[in-house]
Design an enzyme around this catalytic site. Structure first.
Site, PDB file in Angstrom:
ATOM      1  N   LYS A  29       0.847  -1.195   0.000  1.00 28.49           N
ATOM      2  CA  LYS A  29       0.000   0.000   0.000  1.00 28.49           C
ATOM      3  C   LYS A  29       0.881   1.243   0.000  1.00 28.49           C
ATOM      4  O   LYS A  29       1.784   1.369   0.824  1.00 28.49           O
ATOM      5  CB  LYS A  29      -0.898   0.008   1.243  1.00 28.49           C
ATOM      6  CG  LYS A  29      -1.989  -1.039   1.204  1.00 28.49           C
ATOM      7  CD  LYS A  29      -2.719  -1.113   2.516  1.00 28.49           C
ATOM      8  CE  LYS A  29      -3.771  -0.038   2.668  1.00 28.49           C
ATOM      9  NZ  LYS A  29      -4.480  -0.184   3.991  1.00 28.49           N
TER      10      LYS A  29
HETATM   11  O1  G3P Z   1      -7.758   0.781   5.219  1.00 23.11           O
HETATM   12  C1  G3P Z   1      -7.787   2.175   5.481  1.00 23.11           C
HETATM   13  C2  G3P Z   1      -8.680   2.411   6.617  1.00 23.11           C
HETATM   14  O2  G3P Z   1      -8.197   1.621   7.686  1.00 23.11           O
HETATM   15  C3  G3P Z   1      -8.879   3.804   7.102  1.00 23.11           C
HETATM   16  O3  G3P Z   1      -9.967   3.704   7.948  1.00 23.11           O
HETATM   17  O4  G3P Z   1     -11.346   4.128   9.925  1.00 23.11           O
HETATM   18  O5  G3P Z   1      -9.027   5.068   9.788  1.00 23.11           O
HETATM   19  O6  G3P Z   1     -10.867   5.968   8.349  1.00 23.11           O
HETATM   20  P1  G3P Z   1     -10.312   4.801   9.052  1.00 23.11           P
END
Ligand code: G3P
Length: 218
Positions: free
Chosen positions: A82
């Site tokens: 990533k």
């Molecule tokens: O995979 C990316 C994701 O984990 C971001 O999620 O909940 O931190 O917005 P969040």
């Protein structure tokens, strides 16, 4: 739509893969930080649970990202790297994809980022649905637009929608036929918990016991 787990918590992941049809596991530095353990030891365990594993580079510059991609692959084997879609990240995606690495353009907040990452050869892009909703208003609409941009430009990059906080966000994208969604462990576990379903199952069992006797089965 394929379903992945957006977590590095071994206990929750082991529970989920036992019951749910799961295709892979995604991590990022914040997800690893929550587990408070040596990252590579944990990532090796995750790779044994699901072969499709996403691991994020930390460096913010091109050389560092490329070096990390090599190190991650040397240590863990075939994983998806990533890379945040900044200008340095886009350059790294272009370079690494040409070298045969599996790449995922991440931290996608805009259609422009998703378009550029796909042209650069990313195998996946990860648009952040809930964060887009929070900052700009329409997370679902942005992902659908990315889907349309890819279709109309014949781009083969897969959309791995991420950053979910609610079931309805995932289901709206399932309805649209988006390639994949990575879902936090707790949200995924709650996909199936429903007290009305439990009550319906209990009523069936009790009726059968009335008919044939307690604790009978077919
Ligand atoms: O995979 C990316 C994701 O984990 C971001 O999620 O909940 O931190 O917005 P969040």
């Amino acid at each position: 739509m394929k379903i992945l787990i957006d977590s590095a918590n071994l206990e929750k992941i082991n529970h989920i893969v036992k019951y749910f049809p799961i295709d892979g596991i995604t991590t990022n530095p914040s997800i690893l930080c929550k587990e408070n353990t040596e990252p590579y030891e944990l990532l090796e365990k995750l790779k044994q649970i699901k072969d499709l594993l996403f691991v994020q580079a930390i460096s913010k510059d091109f050389d560092g990202m490329v070096e990390e991609a090599k190190r991650i692959t040397d240590k863990l084997g075939d994983v998806v790297i990533k890379i945040p879609v900044t200008d340095e990240g886009l350059r790294a995606i272009k370079h690494l994809s040409a070298q045969g690495y599996h790449t995922c353009g991440t931290a996608i907040y805009t259609e422009e980022q998703a378009f550029m990452a796909a042209l650069a050869g990313a195998e996946y892009v990860a648009p952040y649905v809930n964060r887009i909703e929070k900052f700009y208003g329409d997370g679902i609409g942005t992902v659908k637009n990315i889907q349309e941009i890819y279709k109309n430009n014949n781009l083969k990059t897969k959309i791995l929608a991420a950053s979910f906080k609610r079931n309805d966000q995932v289901m709206a994208l399932a309805k649209a036929g988006v390639d994949a969604a990575t879902i936090p462990a707790d949200l995924l576990i709650n996909f199936i918990h429903n007290k009305d379903v439990d009550e319906a199952v209990d009523a069936f069992v009790n009726d059968f016991y009335k008919l044939v006797g307690p604790n009978s089965t077919m």
